[in-house]
Design a protein around this motif. Structure first.
Motif, PDB file in Angstrom:
ATOM      1  N   LEU A  30      -0.181   4.186  -2.415  1.00 27.56           N
ATOM      2  CA  LEU A  30      -1.473   4.866  -2.316  1.00 27.56           C
ATOM      3  C   LEU A  30      -1.290   6.374  -2.160  1.00 27.56           C
ATOM      4  O   LEU A  30      -0.353   6.831  -1.489  1.00 27.56           O
ATOM      5  CB  LEU A  30      -2.247   4.354  -1.103  1.00 27.56           C
ATOM      6  CG  LEU A  30      -2.966   3.018  -1.212  1.00 27.56           C
ATOM      7  CD1 LEU A  30      -3.468   2.574   0.170  1.00 27.56           C
ATOM      8  CD2 LEU A  30      -4.135   3.113  -2.190  1.00 27.56           C
TER       9      LEU A  30
ATOM     10  N   ARG B 235      -6.625   5.133   3.829  1.00 24.80           N
ATOM     11  CA  ARG B 235      -7.706   5.234   4.803  1.00 24.80           C
ATOM     12  C   ARG B 235      -7.282   4.773   6.195  1.00 24.80           C
ATOM     13  O   ARG B 235      -7.794   5.280   7.197  1.00 24.80           O
ATOM     14  CB  ARG B 235      -8.913   4.401   4.343  1.00 24.80           C
ATOM     15  CG  ARG B 235      -9.482   4.797   2.989  1.00 24.80           C
ATOM     16  CD  ARG B 235     -10.041   6.196   3.009  1.00 24.80           C
ATOM     17  NE  ARG B 235     -10.562   6.584   1.696  1.00 24.80           N
ATOM     18  CZ  ARG B 235     -11.015   7.799   1.397  1.00 24.80           C
ATOM     19  NH1 ARG B 235     -11.019   8.746   2.322  1.00 24.80           N
ATOM     20  NH2 ARG B 235     -11.454   8.073   0.192  1.00 24.80           N
TER      21      ARG B 235
ATOM     22  N   GLY C   9       0.774  -1.232   0.000  1.00 25.23           N
ATOM     23  CA  GLY C   9       0.000   0.000   0.000  1.00 25.23           C
ATOM     24  C   GLY C   9       0.804   1.280   0.000  1.00 25.23           C
ATOM     25  O   GLY C   9       0.233   2.375   0.039  1.00 25.23           O
TER      26      GLY C   9
ATOM     27  N   GLU D  39      -3.765   0.846   3.946  1.00 26.36           N
ATOM     28  CA  GLU D  39      -5.026   0.342   3.397  1.00 26.36           C
ATOM     29  C   GLU D  39      -5.850   1.469   2.798  1.00 26.36           C
ATOM     30  O   GLU D  39      -5.823   2.604   3.278  1.00 26.36           O
ATOM     31  CB  GLU D  39      -5.827  -0.375   4.488  1.00 26.36           C
ATOM     32  CG  GLU D  39      -5.104  -1.580   5.081  1.00 26.36           C
ATOM     33  CD  GLU D  39      -5.891  -2.234   6.212  1.00 26.36           C
ATOM     34  OE1 GLU D  39      -6.847  -1.592   6.716  1.00 26.36           O
ATOM     35  OE2 GLU D  39      -5.561  -3.369   6.602  1.00 26.36           O
ATOM     36  N   GLY D  40      -6.579   1.134   1.761  1.00 28.49           N
ATOM     37  CA  GLY D  40      -7.452   2.086   1.096  1.00 28.49           C
ATOM     38  C   GLY D  40      -7.608   1.711  -0.366  1.00 28.49           C
ATOM     39  O   GLY D  40      -6.798   0.956  -0.903  1.00 28.49           O
ATOM     40  N   GLU D  41      -8.644   2.230  -0.994  1.00 22.11           N
ATOM     41  CA  GLU D  41      -8.875   1.975  -2.418  1.00 22.11           C
ATOM     42  C   GLU D  41      -8.373   3.155  -3.258  1.00 22.11           C
ATOM     43  O   GLU D  41      -7.410   3.046  -3.996  1.00 22.11           O
ATOM     44  CB  GLU D  41     -10.372   1.744  -2.665  1.00 22.11           C
ATOM     45  CG  GLU D  41     -10.910   0.479  -2.006  1.00 22.11           C
ATOM     46  CD  GLU D  41     -10.286  -0.786  -2.560  1.00 22.11           C
ATOM     47  OE1 GLU D  41      -9.910  -0.773  -3.748  1.00 22.11           O
ATOM     48  OE2 GLU D  41     -10.167  -1.772  -1.814  1.00 22.11           O
ATOM     49  N   ASP D  42      -9.044   4.288  -3.133  1.00 21.36           N
ATOM     50  CA  ASP D  42      -8.654   5.456  -3.920  1.00 21.36           C
ATOM     51  C   ASP D  42      -7.541   6.258  -3.253  1.00 21.36           C
ATOM     52  O   ASP D  42      -6.822   7.005  -3.902  1.00 21.36           O
ATOM     53  CB  ASP D  42      -9.862   6.368  -4.144  1.00 21.36           C
ATOM     54  CG  ASP D  42     -10.526   6.785  -2.827  1.00 21.36           C
ATOM     55  OD1 ASP D  42     -10.408   6.035  -1.833  1.00 21.36           O
ATOM     56  OD2 ASP D  42     -11.152   7.853  -2.800  1.00 21.36           O
TER      57      ASP D  42
END
Length: 487
Positions: A146, A253, A143, A247-250
């Motif tokens: 990100l 987070r 990650g 962690e996170g998608e876009d």
């Protein structure tokens, strides 16, 4: 100081060209100017100071308590540098450095490619001092690509140069004194620091204990105590962190991390990673200087003689680019490198050289005490240098994972340079700056050999991206015309 803001204002030849205007480069320039040596300082930044004193003459942060006394100690050096009378090219890009051959009755010359405001020019020098400093060690965790994840040094640059602080919940993670310093600076500037996750292995204490007496007699002790005092009453500090992922998608987070008490999760908007700094060897590598793997600092270090001269004739390496020792040592090493260059140029004799160097060497000996203690105590954990998981990206430019590198080694790639043919690893815009140490250690681990045996990428000019327009702006020489014109 003669500020050079256009390539047309560069002289065709200088006795000495210094690359970088940090503590080492500035000190070298001050010494050279005092000896009447025609000197050019080329630096990418808009103002002198390097990383440790970045923006020292232009920073919008006027409250001196925010950045601390060590930062402001760089102001007198910068003021002496700006008053030194050397040619100074800020916001300039060095993209090549090549031997230019011998001419009868003259020193061997080195040709440098310099670009300012989109125009490139060749510059010739009798001697060169590379003072490009340090860069942060790669910290590959799941990650880390990100949005919202960056290095602690990047946040420090934004604060020093522009007075910017990250918004939202900020978590710092890693090891080393800089981690606590950045946390204290950002907190003083108004950032919300949620936690500091310390990844320093507990086992490091035994190795550091062997050097504790030197540390207690060194300037580092007072600095360390002051830093701990600043950190007291600050954000939550978690020690013994052995694993971590962003962690996170876009965007970022949260951060999940593991300690002896199990796995924990912290919500965050910004994650600042740091596990020490390593020499910036881009130029020394690309021009063919000999290097060795430092088993204590876990990085590539150029080989230098007692006057900081590299294995390439006419090129010396000063400051943290020749081995991490800190800003004070960097300044002294810049002075020493300039004294050596002056002697090689024939400006001072042996006796003058040695007399000038004696107090500098004494200062370096004193300032260097305690460095081995810090190197041993803050040695980064193997799990944060060599990702255990195969899905972790290690080459950010080409999005190559640790698993792909391991598969390539199993398929016959014997070293980092061979990996380029298998994966394009290290061939992106950063030219391997962010992955070379990780790749070296993965290859060594997979093959059961030492990092020294595994080797590293062999870089080539241009050191930084240059446009076709910049190349086209170079004056046409007879050799260049002959290379393309058919007769």
């Amino acid at each position: 100081m003669n500020r050079i803001d256009s390539a047309d204002r560069l002289s065709a030849r200088y006795d000495l060209v210094i690359i970088g205007a940090g503590p080492a480069g500035q000190s070298a320039a001050i010494t050279a100017a005092g000896l009447g040596i025609a000197t050019l300082v080329v630096d990418e930044n808009l103002a002198p100071g390097g990383q440790i004193h970045r923006g020292i003459t232009t920073t919008p942060v006027r409250d001196r308590a925010v950045l601390g006394a060590d930062y402001w100690r760089g102001l007198p050096i910068a003021q002496r540098f700006l008053a030194s009378g050397v040619d100074y090219a800020p916001a300039a890009k060095l993209f090549s450095l090549l031997p230019a051959g011998d001419e009868p009755g003259r020193h061997a010359e080195i040709e440098l490619g310099v670009s300012i405001a989109g125009q490139a020019r060749p510059v010739f020098a009798g001697q060169v001092i590379v003072a490009t400093g340090a860069m942060e060690r790669p910290f590959p965790i799941p990650g880390w690509t990100l949005p919202g994840v960056l290095t602690a040094g990047a946040a420090q640059i934004a604060l020093k140069a522009h007075g910017l602080v990250p918004e939202g919940r900020v978590v710092l993670a890693g090891t080393g004194p800089l981690l606590l310093l950045v946390a204290a600076q950002l907190r003083a500037a108004g950032a919300t620091i949620t936690a500091v996750l310390d990844t320093t292995p507990g086992a490091n204490r035994a190795g550091a204990a062997r050097h504790v007496l030197d540390f207690l007699r060194s300037p580092y002790l007072a600095k360390g105590l002051a830093l701990l005092a600043k950190a007291r009453g600050g954000p939550r500090r978690v020690t013994g962190v052995t694993a971590m992922r962003a962690e996170g998608e876009d965007r970022l987070r949260a951060i999940t991390f593991t300690t002896g008490g199990g796995e924990q999760r912290i919500e965050a908007d910004v994650l600042l990673l740091h596990q020490g700094v390593v020499p910036n060897t881009t130029i020394s590598n690309a021009i063919g200087c000999d290097h060795h793997w430092d088993p204590l600092q876990l990085c590539w270090v150029p080989k230098r003689d007692s006057w900081l001269a590299s294995s390439v004739e006419g090129v010396a390496i000063a400051g943290d680019g020749g081995g991490i020792a800190g800003a004070d040592c960097a300044a002294e090493s810049g002075t020493l490198a300039a004294i050596g260059a002056a002697h090689r140029l024939g400006r001072i004799d042996d006796g003058t050289r040695d007399a000038m160097a004696a107090p500098v060497r004494a200062a370096l000996d004193k300032l260097g005490r305690g460095r081995a203690f810090l190197d041993a105590l803050y040695r980064p954990a193997e799990g944060f240098r060599i990702p255990a998981g195969n899905d972790t990206i290690i080459c950010r430019c080409e999005e190559i994972t640790a698993g792909q590198v391991r598969d390539a080694v199993a398929g016959g790639a014997t070293g980092p340079n061979q990996l380029k043919a298998f994966l394009r690893c290290g061939m992106g815009p950063c030219q391997g700056r962010l992955c070379n140490l990780t790749v070296t250690e993965i290859v060594a681990a997979e093959r059961g050999i030492s990092p020294e045996q595994a080797g590293t990428y062999r870089l080539r000019p241009p050191f930084k991206p240059v446009t076709v327009a910049e190349i086209a702006s170079l004056p046409q020489t007879n050799a260049a015309v002959k290379a393309v014109v058919r007769y």
